[in-house]
Design an enzyme around this catalytic site. Structure first.
Site, PDB file in Angstrom:
ATOM      1  N   ARG A 103     -12.178  20.329  25.943  1.00 43.59           N
ATOM      2  CA  ARG A 103     -12.632  20.332  24.639  1.00 43.59           C
ATOM      3  C   ARG A 103     -12.357  21.912  24.233  1.00 43.59           C
ATOM      4  O   ARG A 103     -12.879  22.686  24.546  1.00 43.59           O
ATOM      5  CB  ARG A 103     -13.968  20.102  24.335  1.00 43.59           C
ATOM      6  CG  ARG A 103     -14.669  19.640  23.224  1.00 43.59           C
ATOM      7  CD  ARG A 103     -15.757  18.724  23.454  1.00 43.59           C
ATOM      8  NE  ARG A 103     -16.975  19.772  23.801  1.00 43.59           N
ATOM      9  CZ  ARG A 103     -18.062  19.692  23.271  1.00 43.59           C
ATOM     10  NH1 ARG A 103     -18.479  18.645  22.406  1.00 43.59           N
ATOM     11  NH2 ARG A 103     -19.175  20.533  23.580  1.00 43.59           N
ATOM     12  N   THR A 107     -12.669  24.228  17.898  1.00 42.59           N
ATOM     13  CA  THR A 107     -12.192  23.159  17.195  1.00 42.59           C
ATOM     14  C   THR A 107     -13.208  21.798  17.696  1.00 42.59           C
ATOM     15  O   THR A 107     -13.309  20.901  16.920  1.00 42.59           O
ATOM     16  CB  THR A 107     -10.936  22.681  17.020  1.00 42.59           C
ATOM     17  OG1 THR A 107     -10.216  22.427  18.550  1.00 42.59           O
ATOM     18  CG2 THR A 107     -10.104  23.941  16.624  1.00 42.59           C
ATOM     19  N   ASP A 199     -23.663  22.060  30.080  1.00 48.15           N
ATOM     20  CA  ASP A 199     -22.268  21.786  30.430  1.00 48.15           C
ATOM     21  C   ASP A 199     -22.347  21.209  31.716  1.00 48.15           C
ATOM     22  O   ASP A 199     -22.674  21.576  32.573  1.00 48.15           O
ATOM     23  CB  ASP A 199     -21.476  23.158  30.306  1.00 48.15           C
ATOM     24  CG  ASP A 199     -19.970  22.675  30.417  1.00 48.15           C
ATOM     25  OD1 ASP A 199     -19.310  23.125  29.561  1.00 48.15           O
ATOM     26  OD2 ASP A 199     -19.443  22.409  31.563  1.00 48.15           O
ATOM     27  N   ASP A 202     -19.837  23.000  34.334  1.00 45.86           N
ATOM     28  CA  ASP A 202     -20.408  23.877  34.809  1.00 45.86           C
ATOM     29  C   ASP A 202     -21.590  23.855  35.724  1.00 45.86           C
ATOM     30  O   ASP A 202     -21.733  24.399  36.750  1.00 45.86           O
ATOM     31  CB  ASP A 202     -20.897  24.914  33.857  1.00 45.86           C
ATOM     32  CG  ASP A 202     -19.607  25.615  32.800  1.00 45.86           C
ATOM     33  OD1 ASP A 202     -18.543  25.559  33.390  1.00 45.86           O
ATOM     34  OD2 ASP A 202     -20.037  25.967  31.870  1.00 45.86           O
TER      35      ASP A 202
END
Ligand code: PRP
Ligand code: URA
Length: 208
Positions: A103, A107, A199, A202
């Site tokens: 991703r 944006t 995340d 992560d």
């Protein structure tokens, strides 16, 4: 059709809290991702067809059932990789077709970087694996890739969704059931699910 399956299983609810906690280190986090994946896939595969077969036990001949469809697991890189071992433990004969998408942080649009699908579909059902359904950009793009490939039957299996992601996914792919552990409150201005877990890539791979 628009199917949304949110698991109410107490084991999933318990493990989800462990996974969300910021104090859960990557080793434990990966373990819990695998455990929840097992439980969710158990539910998501309950309608798979079986055929009757003959089985010789040590004592007698009896009948049993054999799983019929050819299964394809489609993990979205990177975070979906953490769901693959659990999936293969459940269905060792499945194929695994990785789709690489990330991703764009500015944006929030998905950028495809890996796809080695062969020309013709080689499976009867695709189970897309990705922990997070946020804007749904990654999941909808993956399902489009699979439909363009010729996949006829697809399910999405994830851990946490945002309501915005569910709505968009259903709008673009009303025929693809969503199996998820929880639908959270909302997306924040950076496109993160709140309360979420941060995340997912992560936290699994210790990269933040
Ligand atoms: C995360 C997650 C999904 C995506 C969800 O991946 O694993 O693929 O974000 O967001 P979306 O619904 O808004 O598309 P990310 O892009 O961070 O890549 P990574 O797995 O490589 O960290
Ligand atoms: N991707 C993640 O890993 N977490 C989010 O909250 C949103 C997208």
């Amino acid at each position: 059709m628009k199917e949304l399956h949110v698991s109410n299983h107490p084991l999933i609810r318990h493990k989800l809290a462990l996974m969300r906690s910021a104090g859960t280190e990557p080793k434990k986090f990966r373990e819990v991702v695998r455990e929840i994946t097992t439980l969710l896939l158990y539910e998501a595969t309950e309608d798979l067809e079986t055929v009757e077969i003959e089985v010789q036990t040590p004592l007698a001949v009896t009948t049993g059932r054999k799983l019929m469809p050819r299964i394809g697991f489609v993990p979205i890189l990177r975070a979906g990789v953490g769901m693959v071992d659990a999936a293969l433990d459940l269905i060792p004969t499945a194929q695994v077709w990785h789709i690489g998408l990330y991703r764009d942080h500015r944006t929030l649009l998905p950028v495809e970087y890996y796809n080695k699908l062969p020309v013709e579909p080689t499976v009867d059902i695709c189970l897309v694996l990705d922990p997070m359904l946020a804007t749904a950009g990654s999941a909808t793009a993956t399902v489009k890739v699979l439909k363009d490939w010729g996949a006829r039957r697809i399910k999405y299996v994830g851990l946490i969704a945002a309501p915005e992601g569910v709505e968009r996914f259903h709008a673009e792919h009303p025929d693809v059931p969503i199996h998820i552990a929880e639908v959270d409150s909302h997306l924040n201005e950076l496109g993160y699910i709140v309360p979420g877990l941060g995340d997912a890539g992560d936290r699994q791979f210790g990269t933040n």
